[in-house]
Design a protein around this motif. Structure first.
Motif, PDB file in Angstrom:
ATOM      1  N   LYS A  55       4.260   1.719 -13.220  1.00 23.62           N
ATOM      2  CA  LYS A  55       4.221   0.437 -12.517  1.00 23.62           C
ATOM      3  C   LYS A  55       2.797   0.040 -12.167  1.00 23.62           C
ATOM      4  N   TYR A  56       1.936   1.027 -11.913  1.00 23.20           N
ATOM      5  CA  TYR A  56       0.583   0.750 -11.452  1.00 23.20           C
ATOM      6  C   TYR A  56      -0.446   0.752 -12.579  1.00 23.20           C
ATOM      7  N   THR A  57       0.042   0.912 -13.818  1.00 19.03           N
ATOM      8  CA  THR A  57      -0.815   0.743 -14.990  1.00 19.03           C
ATOM      9  C   THR A  57      -0.250  -0.329 -15.924  1.00 19.03           C
ATOM     10  N   ASP A  58       0.748  -1.038 -15.461  1.00 12.77           N
ATOM     11  CA  ASP A  58       1.427  -2.100 -16.212  1.00 12.77           C
ATOM     12  C   ASP A  58       2.188  -1.574 -17.429  1.00 12.77           C
ATOM     13  N   LEU A  59       2.341  -0.250 -17.540  1.00 11.35           N
ATOM     14  CA  LEU A  59       3.088   0.299 -18.667  1.00 11.35           C
ATOM     15  C   LEU A  59       4.593   0.121 -18.491  1.00 11.35           C
TER      16      LEU A  59
END
Length: 334
Positions: A55-59
């Motif tokens: 979620k915090y790397t947009d993956l």
């Protein structure tokens, strides 16, 4: 009165995942996640891995669209890199994401031995690079570029904005070898499209020319350099900006050509410690090619453990905000 009003505004920014976008600036949501998910439609070899930070790397966008090609490795960055290496050995193109501090400091040996020494096409995409969080040294990857530049065979990229990230994703997927790419995530500013810019792996690009100052920059500092150039134009200071998104291999020819112009001050601006980053790389290039600019200055982060706090305040404190960088350049010009 004005300063008393402005200070609280600057201090209310969240320390962890703070936006680097200025108020009213055009942004694109999760450019990396969307670009990778789109590319994977035509590249079945692409897989995504994360260490509990999708979620915090947009993956998470890739994971939602390609759930059978996404692997959640948990809070175990060494296993993340080892698994990515194993998948690469089987013919896949793994994109491994985590925070830059965890990739470069916690899993360095696994990248070195399992990925880089084997020359595997693992793409390490690392969020919170440099001073893009206010959580202090545990999360501020101020030295990641120095570590990755020192790793044999590793290509190192620091993109400026959403436009560049979108173009860099297919470029690094096509590269036959390991890549470390810094990641700007969330609502990412978009500025380079206004300059007709196209990303090319290993190439630096002159975004604007100027007679008085040349700013050689990478990553989000290219955004700041362009803002500084506009601000100083009002003071009759003509500023050129050379954007260097690939730190390894370095485009030495473009750097030499730009820095050799007579009478122009050279400033290297980077969101990274002044030790081992773009500034020292450029200095080495100029020394080897016997180029002597009118003046040479580094505008990067100091060689120290950085403070925690609100991101805009920290950028002011360490000299990489638009306002402070403009003042520093004016001082160097005398």
């Amino acid at each position: 009165m004005n300063s008393a009003v402005s200070t609280p505004t600057r201090l209310k920014t969240s320390a962890m995942i703070a936006s680097i976008a200025a108020e009213g600036q055009r942004t694109v949501a999760a450019p990396f996640g969307h670009a990778l998910a789109a590319l994977a439609e035509s590249r079945p070899q692409i897989v995504g891995l994360s260490a509990d930070l999708a979620k915090y790397t947009d993956l998470h966008i890739f994971a939602r669209q390609h759930p059978l090609r996404f692997f959640q490795m948990g809070m175990a960055e060494q296993i993340l890199m080892g698994a990515a290496a194993g998948l690469a050995h089987e013919g896949f193109i793994p994109f491994a994401t985590t925070y830059a501090v965890f990739a470069t400091r916690r899993a360095y040996d696994f990248m070195h031995q399992a990925i880089a020494e084997e020359g595997l096409p693992v793409k390490i995409v690392a969020a919170l690079p440099g001073l893009t969080t206010g959580y202090g040294p545990s999360h501020q990857a101020a030295e990641d570029l120095a570590l990755m530049r020192a790793m044999p065979g590793m290509t190192v990229i620091d993109p400026c904005d959403a436009h560049e990230i979108t173009q860099a994703v297919p470029a690094i997927a096509a590269h036959d070898g390991p890549v470390y790419m810094r990641l700007l995530r969330g609502q990412v500013p978009c500025v380079l499209d206004e300059y007709g810019y196209t990303f090319e792996l290993g190439k630096a690009k002159m975004l604007r020319d100027g007679r008085d100052v040349l700013i050689v920059s990478t990553g989000l500092m290219t955004m700041r350099a362009l803002e500084v150039a506009e601000q100083l134009r009002g003071d009759s200071v003509d500023v050129a900006v050379l954007h260097v998104p690939t730190l390894k291999p370095l485009d030495e020819a473009a750097i030499v050509q730009a820095c050799a112009r007579e009478g122009r001050l050279v400033v290297v601006a980077e969101n990274h410690t002044v030790i081992g980053g773009l500034g020292e790389a450029v200095a080495g290039v100029l020394m080897r090619h016997r180029v002597m600019p009118a003046g040479f200055h580094l505008a990067g982060l100091p060689d120290e453990f950085l403070a925690a706090g609100a991101l805009p305040t920290l950028h002011d404190r360490y000299g990489i905000s638009r306002e402070v960088l403009a003042r520093r350049i004016q001082g160097w010009l005398g």
